[in-house]
Motif scaffolding. Structure first.
Motif, PDB file in Angstrom:
ATOM      1  N   SER A 115      -8.910  11.362   4.617  1.00 41.81           N
ATOM      2  CA  SER A 115      -8.051  10.613   3.701  1.00 41.81           C
ATOM      3  C   SER A 115      -8.476  10.814   2.265  1.00 41.81           C
ATOM      4  O   SER A 115      -9.648  11.007   1.963  1.00 41.81           O
ATOM      5  N   VAL A 116      -7.474  10.740   1.389  1.00 46.68           N
ATOM      6  CA  VAL A 116      -7.695  10.792  -0.053  1.00 46.68           C
ATOM      7  C   VAL A 116      -7.256   9.430  -0.601  1.00 46.68           C
ATOM      8  O   VAL A 116      -6.164   8.964  -0.277  1.00 46.68           O
ATOM      9  N   VAL A 117      -8.132   8.772  -1.360  1.00 51.08           N
ATOM     10  CA  VAL A 117      -7.889   7.388  -1.791  1.00 51.08           C
ATOM     11  C   VAL A 117      -7.952   7.253  -3.307  1.00 51.08           C
ATOM     12  O   VAL A 117      -8.815   7.851  -3.943  1.00 51.08           O
ATOM     13  N   GLY A 118      -7.051   6.474  -3.872  1.00 50.61           N
ATOM     14  CA  GLY A 118      -7.158   6.187  -5.315  1.00 50.61           C
ATOM     15  C   GLY A 118      -6.031   5.283  -5.790  1.00 50.61           C
ATOM     16  O   GLY A 118      -4.873   5.495  -5.431  1.00 50.61           O
ATOM     17  N   VAL A 119      -6.371   4.268  -6.598  1.00 47.82           N
ATOM     18  CA  VAL A 119      -5.322   3.344  -7.067  1.00 47.82           C
ATOM     19  C   VAL A 119      -4.330   4.050  -7.995  1.00 47.82           C
ATOM     20  O   VAL A 119      -3.199   3.604  -8.161  1.00 47.82           O
ATOM     21  N   GLY A 120      -4.737   5.174  -8.591  1.00 50.50           N
ATOM     22  CA  GLY A 120      -3.855   5.910  -9.504  1.00 50.50           C
ATOM     23  C   GLY A 120      -2.611   6.461  -8.818  1.00 50.50           C
ATOM     24  O   GLY A 120      -1.615   6.786  -9.460  1.00 50.50           O
ATOM     25  N   MET A 121      -2.642   6.551  -7.483  1.00 54.46           N
ATOM     26  CA  MET A 121      -1.476   7.073  -6.749  1.00 54.46           C
ATOM     27  C   MET A 121      -0.263   6.179  -6.894  1.00 54.46           C
ATOM     28  O   MET A 121       0.854   6.614  -6.646  1.00 54.46           O
ATOM     29  N   ARG A 122      -0.502   4.921  -7.261  1.00 50.53           N
ATOM     30  CA  ARG A 122       0.632   4.007  -7.434  1.00 50.53           C
ATOM     31  C   ARG A 122       1.596   4.521  -8.490  1.00 50.53           C
ATOM     32  O   ARG A 122       2.785   4.272  -8.428  1.00 50.53           O
ATOM     33  N   THR A 123       1.055   5.206  -9.485  1.00 47.66           N
ATOM     34  CA  THR A 123       1.909   5.602 -10.601  1.00 47.66           C
ATOM     35  C   THR A 123       2.009   7.108 -10.789  1.00 47.66           C
ATOM     36  O   THR A 123       2.634   7.576 -11.734  1.00 47.66           O
ATOM     37  N   HIS A 124       1.353   7.876  -9.934  1.00 48.49           N
ATOM     38  CA  HIS A 124       1.398   9.331 -10.101  1.00 48.49           C
ATOM     39  C   HIS A 124       1.811  10.014  -8.808  1.00 48.49           C
ATOM     40  O   HIS A 124       1.477   9.552  -7.724  1.00 48.49           O
ATOM     41  N   SER A 125       2.481  11.134  -8.952  1.00 43.77           N
ATOM     42  CA  SER A 125       2.937  11.854  -7.756  1.00 43.77           C
ATOM     43  C   SER A 125       2.049  13.074  -7.503  1.00 43.77           C
ATOM     44  O   SER A 125       1.194  13.420  -8.298  1.00 43.77           O
ATOM     45  N   GLY A 126       2.265  13.713  -6.394  1.00 45.32           N
ATOM     46  CA  GLY A 126       1.666  15.021  -6.155  1.00 45.32           C
ATOM     47  C   GLY A 126       0.416  15.038  -5.303  1.00 45.32           C
ATOM     48  O   GLY A 126      -0.071  16.102  -4.947  1.00 45.32           O
ATOM     49  N   VAL A 127      -0.121  13.856  -4.962  1.00 47.86           N
ATOM     50  CA  VAL A 127      -1.370  13.844  -4.202  1.00 47.86           C
ATOM     51  C   VAL A 127      -1.142  14.357  -2.774  1.00 47.86           C
ATOM     52  O   VAL A 127      -1.880  15.217  -2.289  1.00 47.86           O
ATOM     53  N   ALA A 128      -0.109  13.847  -2.116  1.00 42.33           N
ATOM     54  CA  ALA A 128       0.132  14.245  -0.729  1.00 42.33           C
ATOM     55  C   ALA A 128       0.390  15.751  -0.646  1.00 42.33           C
ATOM     56  O   ALA A 128      -0.228  16.449   0.165  1.00 42.33           O
ATOM     57  N   SER A 129       1.268  16.264  -1.523  1.00 43.73           N
ATOM     58  CA  SER A 129       1.595  17.691  -1.422  1.00 43.73           C
ATOM     59  C   SER A 129       0.364  18.549  -1.679  1.00 43.73           C
ATOM     60  O   SER A 129       0.139  19.553  -1.010  1.00 43.73           O
TER      61      SER A 129
END
Ligand code: ADP
Ligand code: ASP
Ligand code: MG
Length: 421
Positions: free
Chosen positions: A344-358
């Motif tokens: 898993s990749v974790v970070g609160v910044g994902m709430r407002t930014h895209s591109g982590v999953a891809s």
């Protein structure tokens, strides 16, 4: 100040280590603090006790397991109290029951309902150091010993800190804090100065065993000031804090893995309403926690495969239940795979930014790692993969997300407002 200090298995792993712990406690006392100490069993002890029982029977009775496993922590509590007394510190050890840690009756995974802590409070009032055997409690009728789940001494410490209204709960372990990944797997992992309760909750529940998940839940709920640090060095540790606005800038704060996973698949179940409801209510009623669920409908729309994951330690029990239901439902069968892990990749910044999953999928693909299941939340993306690629995946992701050797990445392309990955 009143401090609760918790020392894990490696920290009390030998008599020398117990003496070193006594030295650390003595220093805190001499600095003018009142100290309650929570100890784990000496390292390897709990596993050894589990193996002993499993040599007698395959699925040992959980009540008996609790009595057995609680003994490990009692040994280290008494030895630590003796080591303190030997240093001239007035110390007294207590079991879970003597501490008044009342739990429900869910043996091997009991929940704390109440802590009276009377005897501990009295000892502290009299200027003594109270040494508490972690990981254990007693049922409300005071009749049976219970344990709090693996890693449960963390919960003892946090709950006791809340009950005593301690100024700080210090979790001493064998690494210097919470890192961007398990430092024993990723040598380049960086120590975090602070991490939010929510992020720590995700990290812990996704495998970062440096803190037991339930202890973080408890700390968040009762606002227990918490720090993770090493019992081997004097380095400053990681503070677990309420989220503050600056933390939003960090896109990814950590990469975790969990090898304690098993995947079960119901093959060819009829595709009609009520199938999933039946399956998962029976599994929940057996006290099993299901994590990921994936359902595929076949092209003719008549049959469906349902896959889900459970902790590997529960997989035999889950399989038994699932096979029974599969038969009742007229499904074609059940398959089980214990050779999986979840990264898993974790970070609160994902709430407002895209591109982590891809990006995560791309990194895994570049390394030839097949993804079996995917799940996401507001602040994490998880993939189930073949267990043999775990270390490779964690290292590759840690590097790809810029966590090696420099500050956690700050994403430049801001996207608003949807919290999609
Ligand atoms: P203790 O016996 O002190 O409770 P644990 O073994 O339960 O210690 O937890 C500490 C271990 O957690 C470390 O040795 C490390 O391998 C592991 N760990 C996994 N992920 C992380 C992480 N993100 N940061 C720090 N430690 C981690
Ligand atoms: N001794 C228990 C375990 O190994 C509890 C703990 O260490 O926190 O899980
Ligand atoms: Mg632990």
């Amino acid at each position: 100040m009143l401090i609760v200090q918790k020392y894990g298995g490696t920290s009390v792993g030998s008599l020398e280590r117990i003496q070193a712990v006594a030295g650390r406690v003595a220093a805190a006392v001499k600095a003018g603090n009142k100290v309650a100490v929570v100890v784990s069993a000496m390292s390897g002890e709990t596993d050894k006790l589990i193996k002993l029982a499993q040599n007698i029977c395959q699925r040992p009775d959980e009540r008996e397991m609790d009595l057995l496993l609680s003994s490990g922590e009692r040994v280290s509590a008494a030895l630590t109290a003796l080591a303190l007394q030997e240093r001239g510190i007035n110390a007294m050890s207590f079991t879970g029951r003597q501490t008044g840690i009342i739990t429900d009756t869910a043996h091997t995974r009991a929940k704390i309902e109440k802590i009276s802590g009377e005897r501990v409070k009295e000892a502290l009032r009299k200027g003594k150091v109270a040494v508490i055997a972690g990981f254990q409690g007693v049922t409300g009728d005071m009749e049976d010993v219970t344990t709090l789940g693996r890693g449960g001494s963390d919960l003892t410490a946090v709950a006791l800190a809340a009950a005593l209204k301690a100024g700080l709960c210090e979790i001493y372990t064998d690494v210097e804090g919470v890192y961007t990944a398990d430092p024993n797997i990723v040598p380049e992992a960086k120590k975090l100065d602070k991490v939010s309760y929510d992020e720590m909750l995700e990290l812990a529940s996704l495998g970062a065993k440096v803190l037991q998940t339930r202890s973080v839940e408890f700390a968040k709920k009762y606002n227990v000031p918490l720090v993770v640090l090493s019992s081997f060095t004097n380095a400053p540790g990681t503070y677990i804090v309420k989220e503050d606005p600056s933390m939003e800038k960090v896109l990814v704060s950590g990469v975790t893995y969990d090898k304690n996973q098993a995947k079960l698949t119901v093959l060819g179940a009829p595709d009609k309403p009520g199938i999933a409801a039946r399956l998962f209510s029976d599994i929940a009623n057996a006290g099993l926690v299901v994590d990921m669920i994936v359902q595929n409908v076949s092209s003719d729309n008549r049959e469906t495969d349902i896959s889900f994951t459970v902790p590997r330690t529960d997989s035999a029990k889950a399989r038994e239940i699932t096979e029974k239901i599969a038969k009742d439902l007229g499904a074609r069968g059940v398959s089980a795979n214990e050779g999986i892990s979840k990264v898993s990749v974790v970070g609160v910044g994902m709430r407002t930014h895209s591109g982590v999953a891809s990006k995560m999928f791309q990194v895994l693909a570049e390394h030839g790692i097949n993804i079996m299941m995917i799940s996401t939340s507001e602040i994490k993306v998880s993939c189930v993969i073949d267990a043999k690629y775990t270390e490779l995946a964690v290292r590759a992701l840690h590097q790809a997300f810029g966590l090696n050797g420099k500050s956690p990445v700050k994403k430049s392309t801001k996207k608003k407002p949807s919290p999609k990955k």
